[in-house]
Design an enzyme around this catalytic site. Sequence first.
Site, PDB file in Angstrom:
ATOM      1  N   ARG A   1      14.272  -0.673   9.295  1.00 59.69           N
ATOM      2  CA  ARG A   1      14.368   0.559   8.511  1.00 59.69           C
ATOM      3  C   ARG A   1      13.750   1.722   9.279  1.00 59.69           C
ATOM      4  O   ARG A   1      12.672   1.594   9.834  1.00 59.69           O
ATOM      5  CB  ARG A   1      13.664   0.367   7.164  1.00 59.69           C
ATOM      6  CG  ARG A   1      14.311  -0.767   6.416  1.00 59.69           C
ATOM      7  CD  ARG A   1      13.860  -0.897   4.989  1.00 59.69           C
ATOM      8  NE  ARG A   1      14.575  -2.029   4.390  1.00 59.69           N
ATOM      9  CZ  ARG A   1      14.415  -2.460   3.155  1.00 59.69           C
ATOM     10  NH1 ARG A   1      13.548  -1.840   2.354  1.00 59.69           N
ATOM     11  NH2 ARG A   1      15.105  -3.476   2.697  1.00 59.69           N
TER      12      ARG A   1
ATOM     13  N   ARG B   1       4.435  -0.302   5.300  1.00 62.88           N
ATOM     14  CA  ARG B   1       5.723   0.363   5.535  1.00 62.88           C
ATOM     15  C   ARG B   1       5.989   0.348   7.033  1.00 62.88           C
ATOM     16  O   ARG B   1       5.355   1.082   7.795  1.00 62.88           O
ATOM     17  CB  ARG B   1       5.660   1.805   5.002  1.00 62.88           C
ATOM     18  CG  ARG B   1       6.988   2.541   4.999  1.00 62.88           C
ATOM     19  CD  ARG B   1       6.812   3.955   4.450  1.00 62.88           C
ATOM     20  NE  ARG B   1       6.398   3.955   3.053  1.00 62.88           N
ATOM     21  CZ  ARG B   1       7.243   3.930   2.021  1.00 62.88           C
ATOM     22  NH1 ARG B   1       8.530   3.907   2.238  1.00 62.88           N
ATOM     23  NH2 ARG B   1       6.791   3.932   0.796  1.00 62.88           N
TER      24      ARG B   1
ATOM     25  N   GLU C   1       5.359  -2.513  -4.456  1.00 57.30           N
ATOM     26  CA  GLU C   1       6.554  -3.351  -4.571  1.00 57.30           C
ATOM     27  C   GLU C   1       6.556  -4.544  -3.609  1.00 57.30           C
ATOM     28  O   GLU C   1       6.382  -4.379  -2.410  1.00 57.30           O
ATOM     29  CB  GLU C   1       7.793  -2.478  -4.304  1.00 57.30           C
ATOM     30  CG  GLU C   1       9.092  -3.270  -4.314  1.00 57.30           C
ATOM     31  CD  GLU C   1      10.297  -2.420  -3.891  1.00 57.30           C
ATOM     32  OE1 GLU C   1      10.324  -1.210  -4.213  1.00 57.30           O
ATOM     33  OE2 GLU C   1      11.199  -2.978  -3.240  1.00 57.30           O
TER      34      GLU C   1
ATOM     35  N   SER D   1      12.406  -6.914  -5.349  1.00 57.01           N
ATOM     36  CA  SER D   1      13.328  -6.012  -6.009  1.00 57.01           C
ATOM     37  C   SER D   1      14.607  -6.793  -6.243  1.00 57.01           C
ATOM     38  O   SER D   1      15.143  -7.399  -5.323  1.00 57.01           O
ATOM     39  CB  SER D   1      13.586  -4.823  -5.092  1.00 57.01           C
ATOM     40  OG  SER D   1      14.465  -3.914  -5.718  1.00 57.01           O
TER      41      SER D   1
ATOM     42  N   ARG E   1       5.566  -7.938   3.792  1.00 59.46           N
ATOM     43  CA  ARG E   1       4.622  -7.139   2.996  1.00 59.46           C
ATOM     44  C   ARG E   1       3.767  -7.989   2.058  1.00 59.46           C
ATOM     45  O   ARG E   1       2.669  -7.600   1.683  1.00 59.46           O
ATOM     46  CB  ARG E   1       5.374  -6.078   2.186  1.00 59.46           C
ATOM     47  CG  ARG E   1       4.433  -5.086   1.508  1.00 59.46           C
ATOM     48  CD  ARG E   1       5.145  -4.147   0.559  1.00 59.46           C
ATOM     49  NE  ARG E   1       5.677  -2.972   1.230  1.00 59.46           N
ATOM     50  CZ  ARG E   1       6.337  -2.003   0.594  1.00 59.46           C
ATOM     51  NH1 ARG E   1       6.548  -2.094  -0.713  1.00 59.46           N
ATOM     52  NH2 ARG E   1       6.778  -0.957   1.262  1.00 59.46           N
TER      53      ARG E   1
END
Length: 421
Positions: free
Chosen positions: A258, A273, A345, A348, A385
Amino acid sequence: MIDLRALREDPDRLRASQRARGEDDKVVDRLLDLDERRRSALTRFENLRAEQKTTGRSVSRSSGAEREELLARAKELSTQVKAAEAEAERLAEELDAAMAGVPNLIEDGAPAGGVDDYVVLEEVGTPPAFDFEPRDHLELGELLGAIDTERGAKVSGARFYYLTGPGARLELGLLNMAIAQALEYGLTPMIPPVLVKPETMAGTGFLGAHAAEVYHLPQDELYLVGTSEVPLAGYHADEILDGASLPLRYAGWSPCFRREAGSYGKDTRGIIRVHQFQKVEMFTYCRPEDAHEEHLRLLNWEKEMLAKVEVPYRIIDTAAGDLGTSAARKYDCEAWVPTQGRYRELTSTSNCTEFQARRLGVRYRDADGRPRYAATLNGTLGTTRWIVAILENHQRADGSVVVPAALRPYVGLDVLEPVNR
RNA sequence: GGUGGAGUCGCCUAGUGGCCGAGGGCGCACGCCUCGAAAGCGUGUGAAGGGCAACCUUCCGUGGGUUCAAAUCCCACCUCCACCGCCA
């Protein structure tokens, strides 16, 4: 891609959905108008084309003066057909372009509003009470010789890292535990390609509003995937699946890439992140009428994984404005991060209904033998994460970290001990 | 990267400008026959869009072009196969 025929029958549904997402509902009138014009242009072309074919055939059967006459008529029709076809194509392209910008219809019950309008559905576990000052995940990771962001930055730049020794073992253990759980429930494990063609990337809805998030290799016209959802959704593209084989459930293990464009300054510390991480992702193809139930099933499997790592978390029902382009409904599980004093988070799960399948051409044959678009869903079983939540919630005063019991067989360690003081 | 070959209906295949408005075989479905099955015989058998419907249009790897007319001729590209080179 939404269903054009359903739109014709009930345009108010899309208007309401657009408003809940905080987006323009006037697009509905534009779509209806374009669709109307496209269909009449198509009919005009088809009638002319039919006449042209009839005339053309009679040319070959005739001779003399009659032939000359028919030939003249055929030439005239040829010009008209070309013009009518071009007009129909132009309108179809215009309609396609307009349709491409329309996000999925939200599911009934999804909260309206933006990022902050989520609804908390459930809180599980209680945040740990430390009788010492807790260290954040990066400090712990360095202490344990598990995370090295300095060398990550040296070699690859900001937001890159090495997982070293126990860190690498922790990630491998976590992801292996995710695969083991997936196998237990009959999902098929998959190691997919992570470079995909534009049509696959576009088909999953990631080249719309979030195109800037995606790594692109222009020399090869390929995209690096941000999740294995992409190659798993493309797996059955342009296929008609056997209805009896549904639901098809996969668990993809892949690195994810990402760009994190637009998040400058956010979460710059540690591995919350990052540009590259690993993930085990569930992916389901099922009948549209079964999608809602399947969504809850994926959520339950996520909860089961979170229970195994013993971190406190909450489940939120994401508001319509924070849904991706493809999602009709999305539930996130967010783990408690002690040093941040908030939930972040970890999983998801999205129900994309037939939106992705329509773009990718994923269909199945129903009981009547008719091809119908399948519904697609996805959900997270584990990512890099998770290490953040595991380290911070299970830390002890001396900087050691207790490995959650369920994870121990996969990591091969009961406790991660400090190596650097 | 180079050279050669190939891409037609689920699979195999026929098809060198109008009779292809895609034929045949396999498979599949239904029917006949049979106590039942096999064999045999018959019928049917793709997708998308439009239309209340009859029906019409599009699709022969993809995109252009030539022509009144293209699976068929021309151009470009893609994919697969084979061989060669290069790299690991």
